[in-house]
Design a protein around this motif. Structure first.
Motif, PDB file in Angstrom:
ATOM      1  N   LYS A  11       0.825  -1.212   0.000  1.00  0.00           N
ATOM      2  CA  LYS A  11       0.000   0.000   0.000  1.00  0.00           C
ATOM      3  C   LYS A  11       0.861   1.265   0.000  1.00  0.00           C
ATOM      4  O   LYS A  11       0.518   2.252  -0.629  1.00  0.00           O
ATOM      5  N   ASP A 109      -3.384   7.485   5.930  1.00  0.00           N
ATOM      6  CA  ASP A 109      -2.888   6.125   6.137  1.00  0.00           C
ATOM      7  C   ASP A 109      -3.508   5.508   7.386  1.00  0.00           C
ATOM      8  O   ASP A 109      -3.874   6.216   8.331  1.00  0.00           O
ATOM      9  N   ALA A 145      -5.744   4.433   3.019  1.00  0.00           N
ATOM     10  CA  ALA A 145      -5.144   3.106   3.048  1.00  0.00           C
ATOM     11  C   ALA A 145      -5.433   2.430   4.375  1.00  0.00           C
ATOM     12  O   ALA A 145      -5.385   3.069   5.430  1.00  0.00           O
TER      13      ALA A 145
END
Length: 801
Positions: A11, A109, A145
């Motif tokens: 990722k 994230d 992500a």
């Protein structure tokens, strides 16, 4: 866009490539992470690329003031966290004007970490970010992500307020992970009301960590609290010191050493840590190459033997034969001729100690929030380099930090959600090798239920990300902050959601905002961002100071200060133990003195609850299930002393701390008197108050399996006759102002939740109740009264059985 694929699936590369491309074309990138550790880790990865056009920098609480100006004026890849975005970057947006005008990409994230009240705050911060960016003419792409997000597109849309595309296909290669469910044994000790006591999960974790360090297996031990992280590291270090002392005494048969280690060092004895060495042995270099299969493990109160078979490891060219209990060298070194032949202690420990250099005890440390920035960076570097073999940590290292080369993960206690469980387990095996994960059950209803019902975890999807951006307690302060940044207009209302208009009217009535023809304005000289406490800490942090030296050891948030640094509390910092001499909440200071007590402390509180409004209700068996608003008053009134290794209760001390009041949401159920007729018949009567109290404790323990929460995020109250309902009533409430969605999830899944609660109580092997089923570690009534049999009968009536 949201990318929701497994740990170590690439990722980071998936967002780094477009981020670098945007920078090459003259744009800027904002990277948002829940933790400073992850931001520092990502910065290292960026600098390794050696791309001179990418001027990356972290901007967080650890950034020195002299560097912040350079970041604002020159950086084109800024790594920060929601706290800094909320308190500094957005309120001072004009000093970032060049950055905003060129903003092309916002990377969010580990977005599954934004849940509950914290997630609701972050959702509003991202809406403020979109609004500020638009003010400077940019409309950045949001790229999210997560390794563990259920229904990722919906979760991403709730978080950002934007339509979201999702990527979920994961074709990345990975090794296998062997997952063990480990239940500590019952001891001969007795706790409150004579209840049997299990060996503590932290003591088991410390023993296993020491075993793995001896075998040079690189390990993270995740624990539930800062105090537990320190305790596990301290106990493991003491165990290793004892082992080294025996090794230094000279060679002797393995059995003699096992018998000579005192049991006080964390349960090490004939069946203790040395007895476990063969179970997890790994060659130098630490790759765990194959499966760990339990074969005939036995457990007792003072130690354990955990024998494994069928594992091979080829790192450094050696194999360890578990059945024979002997180590073979690929260079053809002599090996034992018989499987039953005893090992010599020097073969087990001495070589590994000299492979790395230094003492075994120095290879273990603790890591947690509250450490100073320099201390955290040193520990992270030592873990990556292999200087540290074992690290006991809170969830501060759960998210994304690249510590490739780890072989094993110990998880001391259910981490709250399946998402966190897989996130923590995914820390091992990131370099592609096989790995081991061990979930060690605490003496707790949920942990006990899970180790006996593995189908509740394995083969099931992770939980949905629960957050409520429309919570008025969350939305109101962020509308004030947004108005202070740029006056609000009618066009902004759709950005902040359908509840915004009503909340704005209330803010005007309270004098916090002023309505003018052109919109809503913040007119106070105060810092509007101070109104929103996004981590739910409830006030300025309390500084923990060593009284004799004036040394600042760390900080504790204000509500936690009531339970962590109250007068007499045992406070641990980097394997050092302190006792709190004084707590001054007004000054925000706790004074501590170095000490070595053989006990830990656990705060207890009492709770009163008042029904404000029932928002929803429905029949539930012969009773009624409700969801609504309540007012909760809590006060820490005492603390327990428990012996560190055994959990034995040594005593209880009173405390005098102020009460705390919150308005929140709760789920509660009532039963009318006629439905309880069988429970009050002569000869069959139960203690109704004790039965309700036991059902309350167990239901609090099981709710985290059905809602994205932790036991410490929720609370409960039970009574045989509540003044607001006039009936037997059991409440479970969210421990956050305005609610966090946990009680609402319990209302929606009440049948599954309460059925699991009944099963957890009934299947526990104790006779009258214990911490594994109906006793609570935070009960202010000393776990009295409790009626285990009555709770089962009460839940049978409620469930219609």
């Amino acid at each position: 866009m949201i990318i929701a694929t497994g740990t170590a699936s690439g990722k980071s590369l998936a967002y780094l490539v477009p981020a670098v491309a945007e920078i090459f074309s003259g744009g800027t990138v904002l990277y948002l992470t829940p933790t400073k550790a992850l931001a520092a880790d990502q910065l290292r990865a960026l600098r390794k690329l050696r791309l001179t056009q990418v001027r990356a920098a972290t901007y967080d609480g650890d950034t020195p003031p002299e560097e912040r100006r350079w970041v604002r004026q020159n950086a084109n890849y800024v790594l920060t966290n929601p706290d800094m975005l909320h308190r500094s970057i957005l309120p001072r947006h004009s000093s970032w004007s060049s950055f905003w005008r060129r903003l092309r990409l916002v990377v969010v994230d580990e977005c599954h970490g934004y849940r509950g009240v914290f997630g609701s705050h972050v959702a509003q911060i991202l809406r403020r970010l979109r609004r500020v960016a638009a003010r400077y003419g940019s409309s950045p792409v949001f790229l999210l992500a997560s390794a563990t997000a259920s229904d990722p597109a919906a979760a991403g849309m709730r978080l950002t307020g934007l339509e979201m595309a999702e990527v979920t296909a994961d074709a990345s290669p990975r090794g296998s992970t062997t997952f063990a469910l480990w239940e500590p044994p019952l001891t001969d000790l007795r706790g409150e009301s004579g209840a049997p006591v299990r060996r503590t999960a932290t003591a088991e974790a410390a023993d296993l960590l020491a075993d793995l360090v001896i075998e040079d297996v690189r390990t993270l031990a995740f624990v539930r609290s800062r105090r537990a992280a320190e305790a596990v590291a301290l106990t493991a270090r003491r165990t290793l010191e004892e082992v080294e002392a025996l090794l230094d005494a000279g060679p002797a048969p393995y059995g003699e050493y096992a018998e000579g280690v005192p049991e006080e060092v964390g349960g090490v004895g004939a069946g203790g840590a040395l007895g476990d060495v063969g179970a997890f042995g790994g060659a130098a270099g630490g790759a765990v190459g194959g499966a760990f299969e339990a074969a005939g493990g036995t457990v007792d109160a003072t130690g354990r033997t955990f024998e494994t078979a069928g594992r091979t490891s080829d790192a450094a060219g050696r194999a360890f034969d578990e059945i024979g209990g002997r180590e073979r060298s690929s260079s053809g070194a002599a090996e034992a001729s018989q499987a039953a032949e005893t090992e010599e202690a020097g073969e087990l420990g001495g070589g590994r100690r000299t492979d790395r250099g230094g003492r075994l005890a120095d290879r273990v440390a603790a890591y947690r929030a509250g450490y100073l920035a320099d201390d955290r960076r040193v520990l992270e570097k030592a873990l990556r380099s292999g200087e540290l073999t074992g690290l006991a940590t809170t969830n501060a290292l759960e998210l994304g930090v690249d510590v490739s080369g780890l072989d094993a993960v110990l998880i001391a206690g259910w981490p709250g959600t399946r998402a966190s469980l897989w996130q923590q387990a995914g820390r091992a095996g990131r370099a592609g090798q096989d790995a081991l994960a061990v979930l060690i059950a605490r003496d707790d209803p949920l942990d006990t239920y899970i180790v006996h019902h593995p189908d509740a975890v394995f083969g099931r999807p992770v939980e949905a990300i629960v957050l409520d951006p429309d919570n008025p307690y969350v939305l109101a302060p962020h509308l004030c902050a947004a108005a202070a940044e740029i006056p609000l207009t009618e066009d902004d209302l759709k950005t902040f959601g359908p509840a915004a208009r009503g909340v704005l009217d209330d803010l005007v009535d309270r004098g916090l905002l002023r309505r003018r023809p052109t919109g809503w304005f913040w007119t106070s000289r105060d810092h509007a961002a101070d109104l929103a406490d996004i981590r739910g800490s409830g006030g300025a942090p309390v500084q923990v100071v060593e009284a004799s030296t004036g040394r600042l050891l760390g900080t504790v948030d204000e509500p936690s200060a009531h339970t962590m640094v109250h007068l007499g509390a045992v406070y641990l910092h980097q394997s050092e133990t302190f006792v709190v001499d004084a707590l001054d909440l007004d000054a925000g200071v706790a004074l501590v003195t170095a000490a070595e007590p053989d006990y830990a402390t656990f705060a207890r509180d009492v709770t009163d609850i008042r029904v404000m409004e029932s928002l929803r209700s429905r029949p539930f068996g012969p009773g009624t299930l409700h969801f609504g608003s309540v007012e909760v008053t809590r006060q820490v009134v005492s603390y327990l002393k428990r012996r560190t290794q055994t959990g034995e209760v040594l005593g209880e001390e009173p405390l005098d701390l102020p009460p705390r009041t919150l308005c929140t949401r709760a789920v509660w159920w009532t039963l009318p008197t006629p439905a309880l007729a069988d429970l009050i018949k002569p000869g069959h009567a139960v203690d109704l108050g004790g039965a309700a109290h036991a059902a309350e404790h167990a239901s609090i323990g099981l709710l985290p399996l059905f809602a994205t929460c932790d036991r410490w995020d929720i609370g409960g109250v039970s009574t045989e006759l509540h003044p607001d309902t006039g009936l037997l009533t059991v409440f479970v409430y969210d421990g956050h102002d305005g609610g966090a969605g946990f009680a609402e999830r319990g209302y929606a899944r009440a049948a599954d939740w309460l059925t699991a609660t009944r099963e957890a109580i009934a299947s526990c092997e104790c006779e009258r109740g214990c911490p594994s089923c109906i006793q609570s570690p935070k009960c202010g009534n000393g776990n009295e009264p409790l009626d285990k049999a009555g709770a089962i009968r009460l839940l049978d009536i409620l469930l219609g059985a």
